[in-house]
Motif scaffolding. Structure first.
Motif, mmCIF file in Angstrom:
data_model
loop_
_atom_site.group_PDB
_atom_site.id
_atom_site.type_symbol
_atom_site.label_atom_id
_atom_site.label_comp_id
_atom_site.label_asym_id
_atom_site.label_seq_id
_atom_site.Cartn_x
_atom_site.Cartn_y
_atom_site.Cartn_z
ATOM 1 N N ARG A 81 20.852 -39.647 61.971
ATOM 2 C CA ARG A 81 20.861 -39.250 60.567
ATOM 3 C C ARG A 81 19.876 -38.118 60.288
ATOM 4 N N TYR A 82 18.726 -38.145 60.967
ATOM 5 C CA TYR A 82 17.668 -37.167 60.670
ATOM 6 C C TYR A 82 17.492 -36.162 61.807
ATOM 7 N N ASN A 130 14.624 -35.804 42.752
ATOM 8 C CA ASN A 130 15.746 -36.416 43.459
ATOM 9 C C ASN A 130 16.545 -35.323 44.159
ATOM 10 N N ARG A 132 19.723 -34.021 46.182
ATOM 11 C CA ARG A 132 21.129 -34.418 46.197
ATOM 12 C C ARG A 132 21.704 -34.380 47.608
ATOM 13 N N PRO A 133 22.638 -35.282 47.925
ATOM 14 C CA PRO A 133 23.272 -35.277 49.253
ATOM 15 C C PRO A 133 23.930 -33.940 49.587
ATOM 16 N N ARG A 136 21.609 -31.534 51.421
ATOM 17 C CA ARG A 136 20.815 -32.174 52.484
ATOM 18 C C ARG A 136 20.442 -31.209 53.607
ATOM 19 N N GLU A 140 16.598 -30.412 54.462
ATOM 20 C CA GLU A 140 15.994 -30.791 55.742
ATOM 21 C C GLU A 140 15.455 -29.568 56.472
ATOM 22 N N ILE A 168 14.583 -38.437 48.596
ATOM 23 C CA ILE A 168 15.989 -38.806 48.822
ATOM 24 C C ILE A 168 16.220 -40.290 48.529
#
Length: 256
Positions: A81-82, A130, A132-133, A136, A140, A168
């Motif tokens: 995921r990361y 916040n 947002r997806p 991403r 990142e 997130i």
């Protein structure tokens, strides 16, 4: 090891154990800040190189335990995921280490610490960031690159990582695993570097190994608190520790 301990009164040894125990507790409860607490605490009465050597093995072991607490499969999910955050962080960490001689460390620590303090204060006052997806990849790249850049220069990439995980809204178990993986990679690199530099040697390796006992005992207590902690309380606790971590970076920068 005996030469280092010989000049220390009993109360200093007890204090060192207490600091390491407390750092392990914080690590278990919120997932980070172990090196900062140990280095700040032990560095107040031990040479900086000795304090650094003492924290290395506990830092590696606590992060490995944190990363794999739910098993190898869960840790691999975090890596998948990361992966972009990890890749860009390591790339910037390696490259920015070469800039240490160009940018004064004191300036860098203040420039990093002040935004961390402001972010934590704003979040604690109920203002929220916040991410947002849909953004991403961009986030990142930016935050992972920033974490690696300041990590290579100052040895501290924890605060930006916590900032990202908080923004997130990472669930607390995932946040703990992600921190374990991200910090663990850096800790292994730190171990290798200081075996080569001589900071870890025949005198300091036994001290670092001995520090595993209070570090792991403190972490076990902290994990018990973590497991009972609601998500909202965990987020707030991370922000409080982030606030103090940022203040510590500013303090270090102003004192250099």
């Amino acid at each position: 090891m005996d030469a280092i301990l010989a000049g220390m009164p009993l109360w200093l040894i007890v204090t060192a154990v207490g600091i390491t125990l407390f750092a392990g507790f914080v690590k278990g409860a919120v997932g980070f800040a172990f090196p900062m607490i140990v280095l700040s605490g032990l560095g107040s009465f031990l040479p900086a190189e000795t304090a650094l050597a003492i924290l290395i093995l506990p830092t590696v072991v606590t992060n490995v335990f944190q990363a794999f607490r739910q098993g190898l499969g869960a840790a691999l999910v975090v890596v998948r995921r990361y992966w972009l955050f990890l890749l860009i962080m390591v790339a910037f960490l390696v490259s920015s280490a070469q800039l240490v001689a160009i940018i004064p460390e004191s300036v860098l620590l203040v420039l990093v610490g002040v935004p961390m303090v402001l972010f934590a204060i704003l979040q604690l006052s109920r203002w929220t960031l916040n991410l947002r997806p849909g953004t991403r990849t961009r986030d990142e790249l930016l935050i992972g690159g920033f974490a690696g850049f300041i990590g290579g220069m100052s040895g501290s990439w924890g605060p930006p990582t916590v900032l990202y995980l908080t923004a997130i809204g990472a669930e607390k178990s995932e946040a703990m695993r992600a921190q374990g993986v991200i910090y663990g990679i850096g800790a292994v690199a730190l171990l290798a570097a200081h075996l080569q530099s001589g900071v870890l040697n025949a005198a300091t390796i036994p001290l670092s190994a001995a520090a595993l006992v209070p570090a792991l005992a403190g972490m076990a207590l902290g994990l018990r608190v973590h497991d009972r902690m609601p998500q909202s309380t965990f987020r707030r606790a991370m922000l409080v520790v982030l606030l103090f971590a940022g203040l510590n970076l500013v303090r270090r920068g102003l004192m250099l």
